[in-house]
Design an enzyme around this catalytic site. Structure first.
Site, PDB file in Angstrom:
ATOM      1  N   TYR A 371       0.868  -1.177   0.000  1.00  0.00           N
ATOM      2  CA  TYR A 371       0.000   0.000   0.000  1.00  0.00           C
ATOM      3  C   TYR A 371       0.907   1.230   0.000  1.00  0.00           C
ATOM      4  CZ  TYR A 371      -4.081   2.897   1.177  1.00  0.00           C
ATOM      5  OH  TYR A 371      -5.096   3.826   1.158  1.00  0.00           O
ATOM      6  N   TYR A 465     -10.732  -2.061   6.301  1.00  0.00           N
ATOM      7  CA  TYR A 465     -10.268  -0.686   6.461  1.00  0.00           C
ATOM      8  C   TYR A 465     -10.040  -0.331   7.930  1.00  0.00           C
ATOM      9  CZ  TYR A 465     -11.259   0.481   1.560  1.00  0.00           C
ATOM     10  OH  TYR A 465     -11.254   0.553   0.198  1.00  0.00           O
TER      11      TYR A 465
END
Length: 519
Positions: A371, A465
């Site tokens: 990420y 998340y």
């Protein structure tokens, strides 16, 4: 042509009144054999072909002695006199243009030549002019009719877009063919209008034809821009591995204001250190060696010899760095070597926007992707968070692994890689791990996503998340507070059996509707 007139004398009178008009055949009667012989030589006798008829005309009231026939070669013109009588200007085969003559329409029985004349001169066809005027009026009425029925609901527009964008060979709608050409649409529209077959389904089908026709060009333009975006991404990654772009759902185009990057970028006031103080002395960083980077950092080696993860979620990963004596193929450099998996950024059909799916089978504990984004300070993250929350989205990932006040965050909103498009799930198939290598700042780990289970080709990739926050997501409840007391009201659409209904927890002072509560 018609048969011989009963009264030849009247034909003579007719010729006197219309000297230019002659019949297709003439019966010549004369007492003067010399004149008769000269006329024979001048006018050649022709055999009448099939389909062409001629009439015989007497030059005098005397009994007919001889008859000759003449062949029509071409219809030259058409006219109507003041009394409304119609004539064709005929050119005779074997005769000069000076001998062209006007013949009454009723005496001309050569339909093929007449049709050929009107094909060359459609403006002289009285029926064509009348039909043109009728069609013009009818077209205006048809346009008004179409405007009356072309009032699509939102679901009609969505269906038309799906039909245009669908990758499957669905070319029928409730039994009707779709993807008509413009000519076919026009014919179908006139059929519906003329026959007054204004049934609901037929009108809706016509409306769908018009909608899909308009959307098809937009689809062509969209696919071209998606291909350009795909090429830009693969140029940035040098195609290692290749990334595919797919949208078979709607007409959305590449995101605006997004730059594809392959590693984290430092934001204002941020410096990313890349010169570690120490490295391992291993020449072969095999499993279980206590002198390697992991054990020296107070944890265990994270990978097997095959490069698979062997530690549970929450375990820090320390890979070999630039000061280590091992080479780039060291089994403890998994994240640094980058992703080797073929992935696809695709448009989801459940309203979650863009997503990412695997194009090949991914084995459990395999490294999938890092990420990346812009590393910003906590203060800057607070400012951007307010804006992102108002827009109902967030790409902020807090680097608070050490359970201390968050110093940095990764913002992938405007700069990022494929991971930018990975969607949330309350039952994800990916897990996030903090990894350190050349940057040993404890507040600035790299974020690596690993497969928690075997992932099949075509399956969407997801992560929780809530794992971007300090707390363990399994321990959260809907009333727990989150870092920075930021409220994100995004409804979760993951569809998992254990879905929390919202992607993030809410502050303690936030009143939660009953349907949002987590069991």
């Amino acid at each position: 042509m018609s048969d011989i007139h009963d009264d030849p004398s009247k034909l003579g009178d007719m010729e006197a009144e219309r000297p230019e008009s002659v019949a297709l055949s003439v019966s010549v009667i004369s007492d003067d054999s010399k004149q008769d012989e000269q006329l024979k030589k001048k006018r050649k006798s022709k055999k009448k072909p099939d389909g062409y008829k001629s009439r015989k005309r007497s030059r005098s009231s005397k009994p007919a002695a001889k008859s000759e026939e003449y062949e029509v070669e071409m219809i030259i013109d058409h006219k109507t006199d003041e009394e409304g009588h119609e004539f064709y200007l005929v050119h005779w085969k074997g005769w000069s243009d000076d001998d062209d003559s006007w013949v009454p329409v009723e005496d001309c029985e050569c339909p093929a030549l007449i049709a050929e004349f009107y094909q060359r001169n459609p403006d002289k066809n009285p029926n064509a002019v009348e039909n043109k005027e009728k069609n013009t009026a009818e077209s205006a009425q048809l346009q008004s009719y179409i405007e009356g029925i072309l009032k699509p609901a939102n679901e009609d527009i969505d269906l038309a877009i799906q039909l245009v964008c669908s990758a499957t060979d669905r070319h029928k709608l409730n039994g009707f063919k779709i993807h008509f050409s413009n000519e076919e649409i026009n014919k179908y529209a006139f059929m519906v209008y003329r026959k007054k077959q204004k049934l609901i389904q037929m009108e809706k089908n016509l409306m769908m034809q018009l909608l899909t026709r308009d959307f098809r060009q937009r689809r062509v333009d969209q696919l071209a821009r998606l291909k350009e975006w795909e090429d830009e991404i693969n140029e940035a990654t040098q195609g290692k591995p290749p990334v595919k772009i797919e949208n078979n759902v709607d007409l959305d185009e590449p995101p605006v204001g997004f730059t594809y990057v392959t590693q984290c970028k430092a934001g204002d006031g941020v410096v990313i250190p890349d010169d570690p103080l120490i490295g391992c002395e291993c020449l072969d960083c095999i499993d279980g060696r206590k002198t390697c980077c992991g054990p020296m950092s107070g944890t265990q080696s994270a990978y097997t010899k095959a490069g698979r993860l062997k530690v549970p979620v929450g375990t820090p990963i320390y890979e070999c760095n630039s000061r280590c004596k091992c080479g780039p193929e060291c089994p403890n450099r998994v994240v640094q070597r980058g992703s080797k998996l073929k992935l696809c950024i695709f448009r989801t059909s459940n309203g979650c926007g863009w997503g990412v799916k695997a194009l090949e089978t991914i084995r459990k504990n395999s490294f999938v992707i890092e990420y990346v984004g812009e590393i910003i300070t906590n203060e800057e993250a607070e400012k951007r968070g307010v804006q992102y929350d108002s827009e109902g989205r967030t790409y902020l990932f807090d680097l608070d692994f050490n359970d201390i006040d968050c110093v940095y965050s990764v913002d992938a909103a405007h700069q990022g890689n494929v991971a930018h498009f990975i969607n949330h799930s309350c039952d994800p198939n990916l897990a996030v791990f903090a990894m350190w290598a050349n940057c040993m700042d404890p507040n600035m780990p790299r974020l690596a996503l690993f497969a928690q289970r075997d992932i099949h080709a075509g399956e969407e990739l997801t992560f929780d998340y809530a794992s971007s926050k300090t707390e363990n997501p399994q321990e959260k409840t809907a009333a727990n507070s989150v870092a920075k007391e930021v409220t994100v009201k995004n409804e979760c659409r993951c569809g998992a059996a254990n879905c929390r209904k919202i992607m993030f927890s809410l502050p303690e002072n936030q009143v939660i509707a009953p349907f949002l509560k987590v069991d």
